[in-house]
Motif scaffolding. Structure first.
Motif, PDB file in Angstrom:
ATOM      1  N   UNK A  77      14.357  46.135   3.592  1.00 33.11           N
ATOM      2  CA  UNK A  77      15.402  45.121   3.740  1.00 33.11           C
ATOM      3  C   UNK A  77      16.386  45.487   4.849  1.00 33.11           C
ATOM      4  N   UNK A  78      16.753  46.747   4.926  1.00 36.00           N
ATOM      5  CA  UNK A  78      17.682  47.173   5.979  1.00 36.00           C
ATOM      6  C   UNK A  78      17.113  46.828   7.353  1.00 36.00           C
ATOM      7  N   UNK A  79      15.840  47.149   7.525  1.00 36.42           N
ATOM      8  CA  UNK A  79      15.203  46.879   8.810  1.00 36.42           C
ATOM      9  C   UNK A  79      15.088  45.381   9.075  1.00 36.42           C
ATOM     10  N   UNK A  80      14.701  44.620   8.049  1.00 36.50           N
ATOM     11  CA  UNK A  80      14.513  43.180   8.228  1.00 36.50           C
ATOM     12  C   UNK A  80      15.832  42.457   8.481  1.00 36.50           C
ATOM     13  N   UNK A  81      16.871  42.857   7.771  1.00 39.34           N
ATOM     14  CA  UNK A  81      18.170  42.214   7.952  1.00 39.34           C
ATOM     15  C   UNK A  81      18.682  42.413   9.372  1.00 39.34           C
ATOM     16  N   UNK A  82      18.457  43.594   9.908  1.00 37.48           N
ATOM     17  CA  UNK A  82      18.929  43.879  11.266  1.00 37.48           C
ATOM     18  C   UNK A  82      18.038  43.267  12.338  1.00 37.48           C
ATOM     19  N   UNK A  83      16.867  42.778  11.946  1.00 37.10           N
ATOM     20  CA  UNK A  83      15.927  42.212  12.923  1.00 37.10           C
ATOM     21  C   UNK A  83      15.531  40.778  12.576  1.00 37.10           C
ATOM     22  N   UNK A  84      16.467  40.044  11.998  1.00 37.13           N
ATOM     23  CA  UNK A  84      16.276  38.620  11.731  1.00 37.13           C
ATOM     24  C   UNK A  84      15.042  38.338  10.883  1.00 37.13           C
ATOM     25  N   UNK A  85      14.737  39.245   9.967  1.00 33.22           N
ATOM     26  CA  UNK A  85      13.596  39.063   9.043  1.00 33.22           C
ATOM     27  C   UNK A  85      12.300  38.787   9.799  1.00 33.22           C
ATOM     28  N   UNK A  86      12.149  39.421  10.950  1.00 34.49           N
ATOM     29  CA  UNK A  86      11.046  39.081  11.851  1.00 34.49           C
ATOM     30  C   UNK A  86       9.695  39.625  11.420  1.00 34.49           C
ATOM     31  N   UNK A  87       9.673  40.716  10.654  1.00 39.29           N
ATOM     32  CA  UNK A  87       8.400  41.309  10.242  1.00 39.29           C
ATOM     33  C   UNK A  87       7.977  40.716   8.904  1.00 39.29           C
ATOM     34  N   UNK A  88       7.399  39.537   8.977  1.00 39.93           N
ATOM     35  CA  UNK A  88       7.011  38.820   7.763  1.00 39.93           C
ATOM     36  C   UNK A  88       5.959  39.590   6.977  1.00 39.93           C
ATOM     37  N   UNK A  89       5.078  40.290   7.686  1.00 37.45           N
ATOM     38  CA  UNK A  89       4.025  41.034   7.006  1.00 37.45           C
ATOM     39  C   UNK A  89       4.607  42.153   6.156  1.00 37.45           C
ATOM     40  N   UNK A  90       5.682  42.780   6.623  1.00 37.05           N
ATOM     41  CA  UNK A  90       6.327  43.837   5.834  1.00 37.05           C
ATOM     42  C   UNK A  90       6.912  43.254   4.556  1.00 37.05           C
ATOM     43  N   UNK A  91       7.508  42.068   4.654  1.00 31.24           N
ATOM     44  CA  UNK A  91       8.060  41.410   3.470  1.00 31.24           C
ATOM     45  C   UNK A  91       6.946  40.996   2.515  1.00 31.24           C
ATOM     46  N   UNK A  92       5.895  40.425   3.089  1.00 33.43           N
ATOM     47  CA  UNK A  92       4.766  40.001   2.259  1.00 33.43           C
ATOM     48  C   UNK A  92       4.156  41.191   1.518  1.00 33.43           C
ATOM     49  N   UNK A 106      16.498  35.826   3.975  1.00 31.70           N
ATOM     50  CA  UNK A 106      15.229  35.639   4.703  1.00 31.70           C
ATOM     51  C   UNK A 106      14.455  34.423   4.209  1.00 31.70           C
ATOM     52  N   UNK A 107      15.129  33.493   3.546  1.00 33.19           N
ATOM     53  CA  UNK A 107      14.393  32.393   2.919  1.00 33.19           C
ATOM     54  C   UNK A 107      13.610  31.556   3.922  1.00 33.19           C
ATOM     55  N   UNK A 108      14.125  31.392   5.139  1.00 36.64           N
ATOM     56  CA  UNK A 108      13.412  30.572   6.114  1.00 36.64           C
ATOM     57  C   UNK A 108      12.096  31.220   6.532  1.00 36.64           C
ATOM     58  N   UNK A 109      12.117  32.511   6.754  1.00 40.38           N
ATOM     59  CA  UNK A 109      10.892  33.238   7.101  1.00 40.38           C
ATOM     60  C   UNK A 109       9.920  33.215   5.930  1.00 40.38           C
ATOM     61  N   UNK A 110      10.439  33.396   4.729  1.00 42.99           N
ATOM     62  CA  UNK A 110       9.579  33.417   3.548  1.00 42.99           C
ATOM     63  C   UNK A 110       8.943  32.054   3.300  1.00 42.99           C
TER      64      UNK A 110
END
Length: 284
Positions: free
Chosen positions: A126-141, A160-164
């Motif tokens: 989450x720290x990484x995604x928040x600082x990078x506009x939730x850009x790594x969707x695969x990491x979240x998935x 990150x709801x828009x990316x999700x």
């Protein structure tokens, strides 16, 4: 007939779903609270182990092993996908929504789960995604699917709801909000925004690795809410110095959700009206 439960909240919620669907099939209702895979396993094993059904020309013991392996694969957490995404900020009823979704059979991700499970690896993601506009969707998935989560509400997930939404095109979005921005501020500024300054967390945050990492994520999270402004939760003037900006950010998020989420995928949930709308929206 409704199943009994040690939690008195189950009955009103399931009853509202029952009324919304206008069905009396007990097995469908039971499936709505997460026992569907058990019944499926029972049916599969029954079929595959009946001697008069030549689906598999093997001994019953072999067919039983196959049936269990098949159902385990189908219901495995690694195959899970988000079905519900929450877009509301914390302190808008997200924990109530978490409880309701869990009762309806979802496994719901929430900040409470991060803390309870001491999910250090999730915090780093989450720290990484928040600082990078939730850009790594695969990491979240990967994070959600490894944990078997089928719903995600509350911060930080709601950032990150828009990316999700794009990662899970079949998922539905439930948005929670307070009656006014001031109500939200009064709640959030006296709870989740200052948790790191309250004993014993103020000690934990300086000494325990999990909590130090959580603090860094919280700093990034509130900075993101404020549009990228660099803030830290242990600043003497946090959050009061940023009240106007937080109020604006809260209102902006509510407006954006209504703008970007397709109407068919969105429910603006008002807990005071009960759960009928949630039941209908999710087909429960």
């Amino acid at each position: 007939i409704l199943p009994t439960s040690p939690n008195p909240r189950h009955i009103p919620l399931l009853h509202q779903c029952y009324q919304a669907r206008r069905k009396s099939n007990y097995f469908e209702l039971a499936g709505s609270i997460g026992v569907g895979p058990v019944w499926f396993l029972f049916v599969v094993i029954s079929l595959l182990t009946r001697n008069n059904i030549k689906i598999m020309p093997f001994p019953n013991s072999i067919r039983l092993i196959f049936a269990v392996a098949l159902v385990s694969f189908i219901t495995s957490p690694s195959n899970a996908a988000l079905e519900v995404i929450g877009s509301g900020y914390g302190r808008t009823g997200t924990d109530t929504l978490r409880e309701a979704l869990n009762e309806l059979g979802y496994k719901t991700y929430h900040m409470r789960e991060i803390m309870k499970g001491q999910l250090l690896s999730d915090i780093k993601v989450w720290h990484d995604q928040i600082e990078n506009d939730c850009s790594d969707v695969e990491a979240l998935r990967d994070m959600f699917e490894k944990g078997g989560w089928t719903a995600a509400v509350d911060l930080p997930a709601s950032l990150c709801y828009e990316r999700l939404m794009k990662a899970y095109p079949k998922a539905k979005v439930i948005h929670t909000e307070r009656k006014s921005a001031e109500q939200w501020w009064n709640s959030a500024s006296n709870s989740i925004m200052i948790v790191g300054t309250i004993f014993p967390y103020n000690i934990f945050y300086n000494r325990i690795p999990f909590f130090r990492t959580h603090k860094a994520m919280s700093d990034a999270m509130w900075s993101r809410v404020l549009g990228g402004k660099n803030v830290t939760v242990d600043d003497d003037d946090f959050p009061q110095a940023y009240k106007a900006e937080f109020l604006a950010a809260y209102e902006a998020n509510n407006a954006r959700v209504r703008k970007v989420v397709p109407r068919k995928r969105l429910l603006i949930q008002d807990h005071s009206k009960g759960w009928t709308d949630v039941c209908k929206f999710l087909g429960k």
